[in-house]
Design a protein around this motif. Structure first.
Motif, PDB file in Angstrom:
ATOM      1  N   LYS A   1       7.490  -0.008   6.817  1.00 14.32           N
ATOM      2  CA  LYS A   1       7.259  -0.977   5.742  1.00 14.32           C
ATOM      3  C   LYS A   1       5.865  -1.595   5.859  1.00 14.32           C
ATOM      4  O   LYS A   1       5.128  -1.720   4.880  1.00 14.32           O
ATOM      5  CB  LYS A   1       8.333  -2.057   5.815  1.00 14.32           C
ATOM      6  CG  LYS A   1       8.180  -3.172   4.824  1.00 14.32           C
ATOM      7  CD  LYS A   1       9.276  -4.216   5.036  1.00 14.32           C
ATOM      8  CE  LYS A   1       8.763  -5.563   4.692  1.00 14.32           C
ATOM      9  NZ  LYS A   1       8.606  -6.507   5.730  1.00 14.32           N
ATOM     10  N   LYS A  27       7.121   6.062  -1.371  1.00 13.45           N
ATOM     11  CA  LYS A  27       6.058   7.073  -1.386  1.00 13.45           C
ATOM     12  C   LYS A  27       5.694   7.472   0.039  1.00 13.45           C
ATOM     13  O   LYS A  27       5.562   8.669   0.344  1.00 13.45           O
ATOM     14  CB  LYS A  27       4.822   6.553  -2.116  1.00 13.45           C
ATOM     15  CG  LYS A  27       3.682   7.561  -2.148  1.00 13.45           C
ATOM     16  CD  LYS A  27       2.507   7.053  -2.961  1.00 13.45           C
ATOM     17  CE  LYS A  27       1.389   8.081  -2.978  1.00 13.45           C
ATOM     18  NZ  LYS A  27       0.310   7.712  -3.887  1.00 13.45           N
ATOM     19  N   VAL A  85       0.664   1.570  -0.499  1.00 10.60           N
ATOM     20  CA  VAL A  85       1.630   2.436  -1.176  1.00 10.60           C
ATOM     21  C   VAL A  85       3.028   1.847  -0.994  1.00 10.60           C
ATOM     22  O   VAL A  85       3.255   0.993  -0.142  1.00 10.60           O
ATOM     23  CB  VAL A  85       1.599   3.883  -0.620  1.00 10.60           C
ATOM     24  CG1 VAL A  85       0.246   4.527  -0.865  1.00 10.60           C
ATOM     25  CG2 VAL A  85       1.960   3.928   0.849  1.00 10.60           C
ATOM     26  N   SER A  86       3.954   2.356  -1.783  1.00 12.92           N
ATOM     27  CA  SER A  86       5.338   1.899  -1.641  1.00 12.92           C
ATOM     28  C   SER A  86       5.967   2.563  -0.415  1.00 12.92           C
ATOM     29  O   SER A  86       5.514   3.616   0.041  1.00 12.92           O
ATOM     30  CB  SER A  86       6.148   2.254  -2.891  1.00 12.92           C
ATOM     31  OG  SER A  86       6.346   3.660  -2.961  1.00 12.92           O
ATOM     32  N   THR A  87       7.023   1.945   0.077  1.00 16.92           N
ATOM     33  CA  THR A  87       7.726   2.532   1.223  1.00 16.92           C
ATOM     34  C   THR A  87       8.355   3.869   0.836  1.00 16.92           C
ATOM     35  O   THR A  87       8.433   4.777   1.658  1.00 16.92           O
ATOM     36  CB  THR A  87       8.802   1.575   1.771  1.00 16.92           C
ATOM     37  OG1 THR A  87       9.669   1.195   0.716  1.00 16.92           O
ATOM     38  CG2 THR A  87       8.170   0.342   2.391  1.00 16.92           C
ATOM     39  N   ALA A 146       3.155   1.030   5.039  1.00 14.71           N
ATOM     40  CA  ALA A 146       3.053   1.248   3.587  1.00 14.71           C
ATOM     41  C   ALA A 146       2.226   0.144   2.941  1.00 14.71           C
ATOM     42  O   ALA A 146       1.345   0.408   2.123  1.00 14.71           O
ATOM     43  CB  ALA A 146       4.450   1.314   2.974  1.00 14.71           C
ATOM     44  N   GLU A 147       2.500  -1.081   3.336  1.00 15.60           N
ATOM     45  CA  GLU A 147       1.752  -2.223   2.792  1.00 15.60           C
ATOM     46  C   GLU A 147       0.274  -2.117   3.166  1.00 15.60           C
ATOM     47  O   GLU A 147      -0.609  -2.338   2.328  1.00 15.60           O
ATOM     48  CB  GLU A 147       2.344  -3.522   3.341  1.00 15.60           C
ATOM     49  CG  GLU A 147       1.757  -4.772   2.733  1.00 15.60           C
ATOM     50  CD  GLU A 147       2.443  -6.018   3.270  1.00 15.60           C
ATOM     51  OE1 GLU A 147       1.718  -6.890   3.786  1.00 15.60           O
ATOM     52  OE2 GLU A 147       3.676  -6.098   3.171  1.00 15.60           O
TER      53      GLU A 147
END
Length: 127
Positions: free
Chosen positions: A81, A93, A89-91, A84-85
């Motif tokens: 998580k 993706k 990008v989203s978790t 991704a941040e």
């Protein structure tokens, strides 16, 4: 601290074992019982040991981009998580890319290079 050459140099396993024994001997005295000179000696011996070990005990690079990303996550102590941040990008993706279900796009690749310091040549060879 002065810029001087290292007092210790390790070139073989016998020297390595001997220096490790000396470090162990000094460390067993306890932090409060070690003089400043001994503390500097421990540091210099540690640097010499580290230099030798890095030359002898190399860790191969991961075989895949996903493995390299996971290695960096481990090294940086990031959860998926948080990574991704960090990469923007989203978790979902990130998970899809790590599982090989989606190819990384250019912004993602740039973020890997800039934020995770993954060498560009490694990225290009593994996408």
């Amino acid at each position: 601290m002065k810029n001087k050459s290292l007092k210790y140099k390790v070139t073989n396993e016998n020297e390595h074992a001997s220096l490790l024994a000396r470090v162990d001997e000094l460390m067993r005295k306890g932090e409060k019982n070690v003089t400043e000179e001994e503390s500097l000696e421990i540091r210099e011996m540690g640097l010499a040991l580290q230099a030798y070990e890095q030359g002898i005990y190399t860790v191969p690079l991961p075989d895949t981009l996903s493995d390299m990303i996971e290695l960096r996550m481990y090294e940086m102590r990031l959860k998926q998580k948080d990574l991704a941040e960090n990469l923007g990008v989203s978790t979902v993706k990130l998970s899809m890319i790590l599982n090989g279900k989606q190819k990384p796009d250019i912004p993602f690749i740039k973020a890997l290079h800039k934020k995770l310091l993954i060498p560009a040549d490694f990225i290009l060879e593994h996408i």
